[in-house]
Motif scaffolding. Structure first.
Motif, PDB file in Angstrom:
ATOM      1  N   GLN A 167      -6.255 -58.333 -27.399  1.00  0.00           N
ATOM      2  CA  GLN A 167      -5.863 -57.234 -28.296  1.00  0.00           C
ATOM      3  C   GLN A 167      -5.100 -56.212 -27.456  1.00  0.00           C
ATOM      4  O   GLN A 167      -5.285 -56.147 -26.253  1.00  0.00           O
ATOM      5  N   THR A 168      -4.259 -55.423 -28.111  1.00  0.00           N
ATOM      6  CA  THR A 168      -3.424 -54.488 -27.329  1.00  0.00           C
ATOM      7  C   THR A 168      -4.178 -53.201 -27.005  1.00  0.00           C
ATOM      8  O   THR A 168      -3.602 -52.257 -26.463  1.00  0.00           O
ATOM      9  N   SER A 169      -5.484 -53.186 -27.299  1.00  0.00           N
ATOM     10  CA  SER A 169      -6.305 -52.003 -26.933  1.00  0.00           C
ATOM     11  C   SER A 169      -6.247 -51.772 -25.428  1.00  0.00           C
ATOM     12  O   SER A 169      -6.407 -50.657 -24.953  1.00  0.00           O
ATOM     13  N   GLN A 172      -4.013 -48.950 -24.595  1.00  0.00           N
ATOM     14  CA  GLN A 172      -4.522 -47.583 -24.769  1.00  0.00           C
ATOM     15  C   GLN A 172      -5.474 -47.218 -23.627  1.00  0.00           C
ATOM     16  O   GLN A 172      -5.515 -46.076 -23.175  1.00  0.00           O
ATOM     17  N   GLN A 207       0.180 -57.412 -32.492  1.00  0.00           N
ATOM     18  CA  GLN A 207      -0.682 -56.346 -33.020  1.00  0.00           C
ATOM     19  C   GLN A 207       0.033 -55.012 -32.836  1.00  0.00           C
ATOM     20  O   GLN A 207       0.859 -54.853 -31.955  1.00  0.00           O
ATOM     21  N   GLU A 209      -1.557 -51.289 -32.387  1.00  0.00           N
ATOM     22  CA  GLU A 209      -2.754 -50.450 -32.334  1.00  0.00           C
ATOM     23  C   GLU A 209      -2.310 -48.996 -32.164  1.00  0.00           C
ATOM     24  O   GLU A 209      -1.199 -48.717 -31.695  1.00  0.00           O
ATOM     25  N   GLY A 273      -6.524 -54.565 -41.655  1.00  0.00           N
ATOM     26  CA  GLY A 273      -6.832 -54.299 -40.250  1.00  0.00           C
ATOM     27  C   GLY A 273      -8.100 -53.482 -40.129  1.00  0.00           C
ATOM     28  O   GLY A 273      -8.832 -53.325 -41.123  1.00  0.00           O
ATOM     29  N   CYS A 275     -10.287 -50.033 -38.034  1.00  0.00           N
ATOM     30  CA  CYS A 275     -10.109 -48.723 -37.405  1.00  0.00           C
ATOM     31  C   CYS A 275     -11.466 -48.087 -37.150  1.00  0.00           C
ATOM     32  O   CYS A 275     -12.509 -48.661 -37.508  1.00  0.00           O
ATOM     33  N   ALA A 297      -8.834 -44.700 -33.611  1.00  0.00           N
ATOM     34  CA  ALA A 297      -7.925 -45.806 -33.281  1.00  0.00           C
ATOM     35  C   ALA A 297      -7.896 -46.774 -34.448  1.00  0.00           C
ATOM     36  O   ALA A 297      -8.805 -46.796 -35.269  1.00  0.00           O
ATOM     37  N   PHE A 298      -6.797 -47.521 -34.534  1.00  0.00           N
ATOM     38  CA  PHE A 298      -6.763 -48.626 -35.500  1.00  0.00           C
ATOM     39  C   PHE A 298      -6.089 -49.817 -34.852  1.00  0.00           C
ATOM     40  O   PHE A 298      -5.420 -49.694 -33.814  1.00  0.00           O
ATOM     41  N   GLY A 299      -6.316 -50.985 -35.447  1.00  0.00           N
ATOM     42  CA  GLY A 299      -5.658 -52.213 -34.992  1.00  0.00           C
ATOM     43  C   GLY A 299      -5.185 -52.975 -36.209  1.00  0.00           C
ATOM     44  O   GLY A 299      -5.968 -53.226 -37.126  1.00  0.00           O
TER      45      GLY A 299
END
Ligand code: 2U9
Length: 329
Positions: A167-169, A172, A207, A209, A273, A275, A297-299
């Motif tokens: 995931q692109t978290s 962040q 994704q 995010e 999605g 969040c 945050a959201f994805g």
């Protein structure tokens, strides 16, 4: 015999005059100038002439040979130049060859549209590496070792603790390591999960995010931002809802569902999605004071957003390179 020598020259020149292309010229050369050609044969005839005729015959034969050879070379050059010109000649009146100008892939167009929408809401854009370590992909995101998301079978591990991000978290997390609040970024990119490929699952997808961190940030900010996005991207009358959920990196957490028309003319809730409010453990992991700051945050899966928006039934269409599909965007 001597008149034979005079005639052959003019006969050859007359034929050369009718030569229209390089092929005919080669035939002419073979007939007159090649080793077995008529002119060469003639030269070989001289040997059989009497001594009184030989000098004159030799003269005539060489004259004929030189004249025909010179005329041949001249004709050859003229035909080659003409051919060259024909090759180089560009008939500008001819219609141009239509250049098949492509367009950005529908996923790229969707990402650009998302970044434009969130850009207008004051979000910066952050990118990060696709090869990640376990700390950025799991530990900093409060995903405990026993969590199913960490199952090696559910991730593309490259070696000991390196894997393709799921995931692109991770982006962040890297932003929070470098930049102190306030933070307002969206992070687009490819993510990898060894899912069985079917109409809704692909082992590589995209994704988007988002992360907002500041003092006094609440779920209202998150709800309003997501609502703004949905109304701009899907249409002002799009209905949506929060559905309580759980993610290790957010508390409280929610799924975001959209009410979309389905094929049978009815409507159904489809997941868009997830969040939530950033879990304080995540802030602790990156050294942000979780007493002072809050965040949300959201994805969103980008293929999923495009499939919802354009009613695309199969995620595999995005990577099958079927121009009948791609040319619609
Ligand atoms: C940080 C803290 C929290 C990002 C989030 C989701 C919920 C989510 C899925 C949507 C569709 C992944 O592509 S998907 O399958 N994601 O549901 N993502 S909250 O939360 C974060 C991110 C970064 C630092």
């Amino acid at each position: 015999m001597l008149e034979q020598f005079e005639k052959i020259g003019s006969q050859a020149l007359a034929e050369l005059h009718e030569v229209r292309d390089l092929k005919a010229l080669e035939d002419f050369r073979l007939k007159y100038l090649s080793r077995k050609g008529l002119l060469m044969q003639l030269l070989s005839e001289i040997g059989r002439l009497g001594p009184e005729e030989k000098p004159r015959a030799g003269q005539l034969a060489n004259k004929a040979k030189n004249e025909v050879t010179a005329a041949f070379e001249e004709r050859k050059k003229a035909l080659e130049d003409a051919q060259k010109q024909r090759r180089e000649f560009v008939d500008v009146t001819l219609p141009g060859i239509p250049m098949a100008i492509g367009r950005p892939h529908v996923i790229t167009q969707t990402i650009d549209e998302l970044l434009e929408i969130f850009g207008r809401m004051g979000f910066g854009v952050a990118y990060g590496p696709e090869v990640e370590d376990e700390w950025h992909n799991f530990i900093a995101l409060n995903i405990p070792p026993e969590h199913p998301a960490r199952d090696p079978l559910d991730n593309f591990y490259l070696e000991e603790s390196l894997l393709l991000r799921s995931q692109t978290s991770t982006i962040q997390i890297r932003v929070m390591e470098k930049q102190k609040p306030p933070i307002r970024v969206v992070a687009p990119g490819r993510v990898y999960r060894p899912d069985t490929v079917d109409a809704t699952h692909m082992f590589m997808f995209h994704q988007l995010e988002a992360l907002v961190v500041d003092e006094g940030v609440t779920m209202v900010d998150m709800k309003t931002t997501i609502e703004q996005f949905i109304h701009v991207f899907f249409g002002a009358d799009t209905q949506w809802r929060f559905r309580p959920s759980f993610f290790p990196f957010t508390e409280p957490s929610a799924e975001v569902d959209l009410l979309l028309a389905d094929k049978s003319g009815g409507e159904r809730w489809v997941e868009m999605g997830g969040c939530g409010m950033v879990d304080p453990n995540v802030f602790d992991a990156v050294g942000i004071d979780s007493e002072k700051y809050t965040g949300w945050a959201f994805g969103f899966g980008i293929e999923r957003l495009a499939m919802r928006k354009y009613a695309i039934p199969d995620v595999r269409w995005f990577t099958e390179n079927d121009l009948r599909f791609l040319n619609q965007f």
